[in-house]
Design an enzyme around this catalytic site. Structure first.
Site, PDB file in Angstrom:
ATOM      1  N   LYS A  90       4.209   5.191  -6.169  1.00  0.00           N
ATOM      2  CA  LYS A  90       3.231   5.027  -5.094  1.00  0.00           C
ATOM      3  C   LYS A  90       2.088   6.012  -5.259  1.00  0.00           C
ATOM      4  O   LYS A  90       2.396   7.186  -5.500  1.00  0.00           O
ATOM      5  CB  LYS A  90       3.958   5.287  -3.769  1.00  0.00           C
ATOM      6  CG  LYS A  90       3.104   5.285  -2.555  1.00  0.00           C
ATOM      7  CD  LYS A  90       3.903   5.683  -1.345  1.00  0.00           C
ATOM      8  CE  LYS A  90       2.967   5.741  -0.165  1.00  0.00           C
ATOM      9  NZ  LYS A  90       3.591   6.324   0.976  1.00  0.00           N
TER      10      LYS A  90
ATOM     11  N   CYS B 144       6.945  12.904   9.101  1.00  0.00           N
ATOM     12  CA  CYS B 144       5.540  13.208   9.428  1.00  0.00           C
ATOM     13  C   CYS B 144       5.003  12.508  10.676  1.00  0.00           C
ATOM     14  O   CYS B 144       4.146  13.061  11.362  1.00  0.00           O
ATOM     15  CB  CYS B 144       4.632  12.968   8.228  1.00  0.00           C
ATOM     16  SG  CYS B 144       4.667  11.306   7.588  1.00  0.00           S
TER      17      CYS B 144
ATOM     18  N   GLU C 142      10.890  13.321 -12.034  1.00  0.00           N
ATOM     19  CA  GLU C 142      11.186  12.997 -10.630  1.00  0.00           C
ATOM     20  C   GLU C 142      12.096  11.770 -10.537  1.00  0.00           C
ATOM     21  O   GLU C 142      13.068  11.759  -9.788  1.00  0.00           O
ATOM     22  CB  GLU C 142       9.888  12.707  -9.863  1.00  0.00           C
ATOM     23  CG  GLU C 142       9.155  13.944  -9.359  1.00  0.00           C
ATOM     24  CD  GLU C 142       9.796  14.543  -8.113  1.00  0.00           C
ATOM     25  OE1 GLU C 142      10.847  14.052  -7.666  1.00  0.00           O
ATOM     26  OE2 GLU C 142       9.245  15.534  -7.595  1.00  0.00           O
TER      27      GLU C 142
ATOM     28  N   CYS D 107      11.031   9.448   7.067  1.00  0.00           N
ATOM     29  CA  CYS D 107      10.183  10.631   6.887  1.00  0.00           C
ATOM     30  C   CYS D 107      10.031  11.299   8.239  1.00  0.00           C
ATOM     31  O   CYS D 107      10.372  10.725   9.268  1.00  0.00           O
ATOM     32  CB  CYS D 107       8.824  10.261   6.311  1.00  0.00           C
ATOM     33  SG  CYS D 107       7.976  11.713   5.629  1.00  0.00           S
TER      34      CYS D 107
ATOM     35  N   LYS E 239       5.826   9.856  -5.858  1.00  0.00           N
ATOM     36  CA  LYS E 239       4.803   9.675  -4.828  1.00  0.00           C
ATOM     37  C   LYS E 239       3.720  10.714  -5.044  1.00  0.00           C
ATOM     38  O   LYS E 239       3.976  11.920  -4.986  1.00  0.00           O
ATOM     39  CB  LYS E 239       5.436   9.831  -3.449  1.00  0.00           C
ATOM     40  CG  LYS E 239       4.441   9.672  -2.314  1.00  0.00           C
ATOM     41  CD  LYS E 239       5.134   9.666  -0.967  1.00  0.00           C
ATOM     42  CE  LYS E 239       4.144   9.579   0.168  1.00  0.00           C
ATOM     43  NZ  LYS E 239       4.797   9.599   1.465  1.00  0.00           N
TER      44      LYS E 239
ATOM     45  N   CYS F 249       5.733  16.439   6.386  1.00  0.00           N
ATOM     46  CA  CYS F 249       6.916  15.606   6.137  1.00  0.00           C
ATOM     47  C   CYS F 249       8.217  16.407   6.176  1.00  0.00           C
ATOM     48  O   CYS F 249       9.280  15.907   5.789  1.00  0.00           O
ATOM     49  CB  CYS F 249       6.785  14.894   4.798  1.00  0.00           C
ATOM     50  SG  CYS F 249       5.265  13.944   4.667  1.00  0.00           S
TER      51      CYS F 249
ATOM     52  N   TYR G 199       0.495  -4.650   2.128  1.00  0.00           N
ATOM     53  CA  TYR G 199      -0.041  -5.179   3.384  1.00  0.00           C
ATOM     54  C   TYR G 199      -0.580  -6.591   3.184  1.00  0.00           C
ATOM     55  O   TYR G 199      -0.943  -7.253   4.140  1.00  0.00           O
ATOM     56  CB  TYR G 199      -1.124  -4.227   3.917  1.00  0.00           C
ATOM     57  CG  TYR G 199      -0.563  -2.828   4.112  1.00  0.00           C
ATOM     58  CD1 TYR G 199       0.184  -2.508   5.242  1.00  0.00           C
ATOM     59  CD2 TYR G 199      -0.705  -1.844   3.124  1.00  0.00           C
ATOM     60  CE1 TYR G 199       0.757  -1.255   5.400  1.00  0.00           C
ATOM     61  CE2 TYR G 199      -0.144  -0.585   3.273  1.00  0.00           C
ATOM     62  CZ  TYR G 199       0.584  -0.303   4.401  1.00  0.00           C
ATOM     63  OH  TYR G 199       1.168   0.935   4.551  1.00  0.00           O
TER      64      TYR G 199
ATOM     65  N   ARG H  71      -2.516   6.861   7.515  1.00  0.00           N
ATOM     66  CA  ARG H  71      -2.318   8.046   8.381  1.00  0.00           C
ATOM     67  C   ARG H  71      -2.964   7.846   9.744  1.00  0.00           C
ATOM     68  O   ARG H  71      -2.483   8.371  10.740  1.00  0.00           O
ATOM     69  CB  ARG H  71      -2.834   9.305   7.683  1.00  0.00           C
ATOM     70  CG  ARG H  71      -1.926   9.670   6.516  1.00  0.00           C
ATOM     71  CD  ARG H  71      -2.284  10.982   5.873  1.00  0.00           C
ATOM     72  NE  ARG H  71      -1.511  11.141   4.646  1.00  0.00           N
ATOM     73  CZ  ARG H  71      -1.807  11.992   3.678  1.00  0.00           C
ATOM     74  NH1 ARG H  71      -2.867  12.781   3.799  1.00  0.00           N
ATOM     75  NH2 ARG H  71      -1.044  12.063   2.612  1.00  0.00           N
TER      76      ARG H  71
END
Ligand code: PBG
Length: 324
Positions: free
Chosen positions: A248, A122, A233, A120, A195, A130, A313, A205
């Protein structure tokens, strides 16, 4: 199956019975650990809203990746934090960019774990979007050129799989062409196909320093209200050459995971994102829930909904828990 002839509780009475009829079995093979890589020596910057996660310099990153490998995780997902940003995200596709250098070093240090790279712009753009910005507008077709260039630079550095997360139209085909034209036809694409424009990305972020400096991501990420659009999509990305379809966030979108599972026959990933992680950690710290049990229940639910693999995570913690 009418009571009292059928009593569902019968099969719940003994642990062995419960194990025999268990429909969803989570293993460390299902988990992928996201990691943040930053330049320097012995850097381990805490990410306050994601306890146990850090921006890591290579030396520390290698330790974590070794641990992941020893716990049986098949792969990690790398996010780079560059030392400079500019309007065209030049550090995203630099030969010696942070992700490119990290891949080369990790391939030497821990050769047997698979390296997936988030693709990406971003983190690398000074405006935090992005793609390429033209006034207040994101230029789709200029963006996908740079995104494909970034993916190719990751493959050249040795990435095992690339994972575009930008949500520009047509980027899967653009990346596939760039990889194929350069002898990387064996490098698969894990597409962040579905997404959503989600507020659950907040902690990430901060961790990746990638918040948009103006506006938001609604012109490219999906409206949380839409389900049919997810099928469109995902279908597009399959047709353009994606190898894995990702949904996501995960937990607020279990319905989408199960719908895509019915519609699409590619392997499917779900991303249990930073905000989902942070909520569990925060409630656990307050003593309001048992964080470990909620973690295992969450991951099992995402798998039950249809995900073949989960980016989370919690990957190290969950793999440790399953070893017991
Ligand atoms: C970059 C990217 C984001 C995440 C993964 N890749 C953030 C965003 O779209 O703003 C979010 C991951 C998370 O919240 O854990 N495009």
């Amino acid at each position: 199956m009418i009571f009292p002839d059928y009593r569902p509780r019968r099969m719940r009475q003994k642990d062995a019975f419960r194990r025999m009829i268990k429909e969803t079995i989570l293993t460390s093979d299902d988990l992928i650990l996201p990691l943040f890589t930053i330049k320097g020596k012995n850097v381990k910057n805490s990410i306050t809203s994601m306890p146990g996660h850090f921006q890591l310099s290579l030396d520390n990153l290698i330790k974590t990746v070794k641990e992941a490998h020893e716990l049986g995780l098949p792969a990690v997902m790398l996010f780079g934090i560059p030392d400079k940003k500019d309007s065209l995200a030049t550090k995203a596709y630099a030969k010696n960019g942070i992700v490119q250098n990290t891949i080369k070093a990790l391939k030497d240090a821990v050769p047997d774990i698979m390296l997936i790279t988030d693709v990406c712009l971003c983190q690398y753009t000074d405006h935090g979007h992005c793609g390429v910005v033209d006034g207040n507008h994101i230029d789709n077709d200029a963006s996908i050129e740079l995104i494909a260039k970034t993916a190719l630079s990751h493959a050249e550095a040795g990435a095992d799989m690339v994972a575009p997360s930008d949500m520009m139209d047509g980027r899967i085909a653009e990346i596939r062409q760039a990889l194929d034209a350069n002898n990387f036809s064996d490098v698969p694409i894990m597409s962040y196909a579905v997404k959503y424009c989600s507020s659950f990305y907040g902690p990430f972020r901060k961790a990746a320093d990638s918040a948009p400096q103006f506006g938001d991501r609604r012109t490219y990420q999906m409206d949380p209200a839409n389900g049919l659009e997810a099928i469109r999509e995902a279908t597009m990305d399959v047709e353009e050459g994606a190898d894995i379809i990702m949904i996501k966030p995960a937990l607020p979108y279990l319905d989408i995971i199960s719908r895509i599972r019915e519609e699409i026959d590619l392997p499917m990933a779900a991303y249990n994102v930073s905000g989902e992680f942070a909520m569990v950690k925060a409630a656990h710290e307050k003593g309001w829930i048992d964080g470990k049990k909620v973690m295992m229940e969450t991951l099992t639910a995402i798998k039950r909904a249809g995900a073949d693999m989960i980016l989370t995570y919690f990957a190290l913690e969950a793999a440790n828990e399953m070893k017991k």
